[in-house]
Design a protein around this motif. Structure first.
Motif, PDB file in Angstrom:
ATOM      1  N   LEU A  72     -45.677 -36.244  -9.027  1.00 33.14           N
ATOM      2  CA  LEU A  72     -45.937 -37.062 -10.216  1.00 33.14           C
ATOM      3  C   LEU A  72     -46.857 -36.344 -11.197  1.00 33.14           C
ATOM      4  O   LEU A  72     -46.671 -36.431 -12.409  1.00 33.14           O
ATOM      5  N   ALA A  73     -47.860 -35.641 -10.685  1.00 39.12           N
ATOM      6  CA  ALA A  73     -48.826 -34.938 -11.530  1.00 39.12           C
ATOM      7  C   ALA A  73     -48.297 -33.582 -12.009  1.00 39.12           C
ATOM      8  O   ALA A  73     -48.938 -32.944 -12.842  1.00 39.12           O
ATOM      9  N   ARG A  74     -47.171 -33.164 -11.461  1.00 42.03           N
ATOM     10  CA  ARG A  74     -46.557 -31.875 -11.799  1.00 42.03           C
ATOM     11  C   ARG A  74     -47.518 -30.706 -11.528  1.00 42.03           C
ATOM     12  O   ARG A  74     -47.726 -29.830 -12.370  1.00 42.03           O
ATOM     13  N   VAL A  75     -48.103 -30.746 -10.343  1.00 33.42           N
ATOM     14  CA  VAL A  75     -48.955 -29.651  -9.878  1.00 33.42           C
ATOM     15  C   VAL A  75     -48.417 -29.178  -8.541  1.00 33.42           C
ATOM     16  O   VAL A  75     -47.620 -29.875  -7.904  1.00 33.42           O
ATOM     17  N   ARG A  76     -48.850 -28.003  -8.118  1.00 29.62           N
ATOM     18  CA  ARG A  76     -48.401 -27.476  -6.839  1.00 29.62           C
ATOM     19  C   ARG A  76     -49.498 -26.659  -6.185  1.00 29.62           C
ATOM     20  O   ARG A  76     -50.430 -26.202  -6.845  1.00 29.62           O
ATOM     21  N   VAL A  77     -49.359 -26.482  -4.891  1.00 27.44           N
ATOM     22  CA  VAL A  77     -50.296 -25.698  -4.101  1.00 27.44           C
ATOM     23  C   VAL A  77     -49.767 -24.275  -4.012  1.00 27.44           C
ATOM     24  O   VAL A  77     -48.574 -24.062  -3.786  1.00 27.44           O
ATOM     25  N   VAL A  78     -50.669 -23.315  -4.190  1.00 26.59           N
ATOM     26  CA  VAL A  78     -50.305 -21.906  -4.044  1.00 26.59           C
ATOM     27  C   VAL A  78     -51.366 -21.185  -3.228  1.00 26.59           C
ATOM     28  O   VAL A  78     -52.498 -21.657  -3.099  1.00 26.59           O
ATOM     29  N   ASP A  79     -51.006 -20.041  -2.692  1.00 25.98           N
ATOM     30  CA  ASP A  79     -51.958 -19.161  -2.038  1.00 25.98           C
ATOM     31  C   ASP A  79     -52.925 -18.675  -3.121  1.00 25.98           C
ATOM     32  O   ASP A  79     -52.501 -18.199  -4.177  1.00 25.98           O
ATOM     33  N   ALA A  80     -54.220 -18.817  -2.883  1.00 26.25           N
ATOM     34  CA  ALA A  80     -55.219 -18.480  -3.909  1.00 26.25           C
ATOM     35  C   ALA A  80     -55.205 -17.011  -4.281  1.00 26.25           C
ATOM     36  O   ALA A  80     -55.482 -16.656  -5.423  1.00 26.25           O
ATOM     37  N   ALA A  81     -54.878 -16.131  -3.349  1.00 28.57           N
ATOM     38  CA  ALA A  81     -54.904 -14.695  -3.617  1.00 28.57           C
ATOM     39  C   ALA A  81     -53.643 -14.201  -4.307  1.00 28.57           C
ATOM     40  O   ALA A  81     -53.708 -13.355  -5.193  1.00 28.57           O
ATOM     41  N   THR A  82     -52.479 -14.743  -3.902  1.00 27.24           N
ATOM     42  CA  THR A  82     -51.211 -14.199  -4.396  1.00 27.24           C
ATOM     43  C   THR A  82     -50.529 -15.072  -5.440  1.00 27.24           C
ATOM     44  O   THR A  82     -49.690 -14.593  -6.187  1.00 27.24           O
ATOM     45  N   GLY A  83     -50.848 -16.363  -5.461  1.00 25.29           N
ATOM     46  CA  GLY A  83     -50.171 -17.280  -6.374  1.00 25.29           C
ATOM     47  C   GLY A  83     -48.806 -17.719  -5.876  1.00 25.29           C
ATOM     48  O   GLY A  83     -48.100 -18.451  -6.550  1.00 25.29           O
ATOM     49  N   LEU A  84     -48.449 -17.276  -4.678  1.00 27.68           N
ATOM     50  CA  LEU A  84     -47.168 -17.642  -4.096  1.00 27.68           C
ATOM     51  C   LEU A  84     -47.285 -18.954  -3.326  1.00 27.68           C
ATOM     52  O   LEU A  84     -48.381 -19.400  -2.992  1.00 27.68           O
ATOM     53  N   THR A  85     -46.143 -19.543  -2.998  1.00 29.31           N
ATOM     54  CA  THR A  85     -46.121 -20.745  -2.174  1.00 29.31           C
ATOM     55  C   THR A  85     -46.823 -20.448  -0.859  1.00 29.31           C
ATOM     56  O   THR A  85     -46.555 -19.422  -0.234  1.00 29.31           O
ATOM     57  N   PRO A  86     -47.727 -21.326  -0.430  1.00 32.00           N
ATOM     58  CA  PRO A  86     -48.452 -21.054   0.815  1.00 32.00           C
ATOM     59  C   PRO A  86     -47.534 -21.104   2.025  1.00 32.00           C
ATOM     60  O   PRO A  86     -46.481 -21.742   2.005  1.00 32.00           O
ATOM     61  N   THR A  87     -47.968 -20.440   3.083  1.00 35.81           N
ATOM     62  CA  THR A  87     -47.224 -20.498   4.336  1.00 35.81           C
ATOM     63  C   THR A  87     -47.329 -21.909   4.911  1.00 35.81           C
ATOM     64  O   THR A  87     -48.188 -22.702   4.504  1.00 35.81           O
ATOM     65  N   THR A  88     -46.487 -22.204   5.874  1.00 33.50           N
ATOM     66  CA  THR A  88     -46.560 -23.506   6.545  1.00 33.50           C
ATOM     67  C   THR A  88     -47.923 -23.683   7.195  1.00 33.50           C
ATOM     68  O   THR A  88     -48.518 -24.758   7.119  1.00 33.50           O
ATOM     69  N   ARG A  89     -48.437 -22.626   7.795  1.00 36.29           N
ATOM     70  CA  ARG A  89     -49.763 -22.684   8.425  1.00 36.29           C
ATOM     71  C   ARG A  89     -50.820 -23.062   7.398  1.00 36.29           C
ATOM     72  O   ARG A  89     -51.672 -23.906   7.644  1.00 36.29           O
TER      73      ARG A  89
END
Length: 120
Positions: free
Chosen positions: A34-51
């Motif tokens: 709804l907020a149109r935000v997403r979580v990313v890896d802070a160092a790479t900007g990529l989608t975080p791993t499942t872990r």
């Protein structure tokens, strides 16, 4: 007598949702969509791993699961409230708005729909 097992089952499902809602950058997180935000890896900007996605929500999941253990309800709720207060302080004091879970998982939240970005 049926309420306790049903409550534990429902609480376990909620804990599972909370633990996994940020997989895929938040594709399963209603609020992030709804907020149109997403979580990313802070160092790479990529989608975080499942872990990383699961670790990000671990403080809340642990508190939630403790709260359904008979005799430990108060401790679980206290841990949830403490986690929320710590998160509030961290979000307000961190220039990137990172909460405890973000620091543990090395993630951050950015603008952009959870379906955007890498296939990671």
């Amino acid at each position: 007598a049926i309420f306790v097992p049903v409550g534990v089952a429902i609480s376990s499902l909620i804990a599972l949702y909370v633990a996994t809602r940020d997989i895929g950058g938040g594709r399963f997180h209603v609020g992030k969509r709804l907020a149109r935000v997403r979580v990313v890896d802070a160092a790479t900007g990529l989608t975080p791993t499942t872990r990383q996605a699961v670790l990000r929500n671990a403080p809340y999941v642990v508190g939630w699961l403790i709260a359904v253990i008979p005799g430990l309800e108060f401790a679980g709720w206290a841990l949830l409230m403490l986690s929320a207060l710590v998160d509030l302080g961290l979000v307000l004091g961190d220039p990137l708005g990172r909460r405890l879970g973000d620091r543990l998982a090395r993630t951050k939240v950015i603008n952009g729909h959870p379906n955007e970005g890498d296939a990671g």
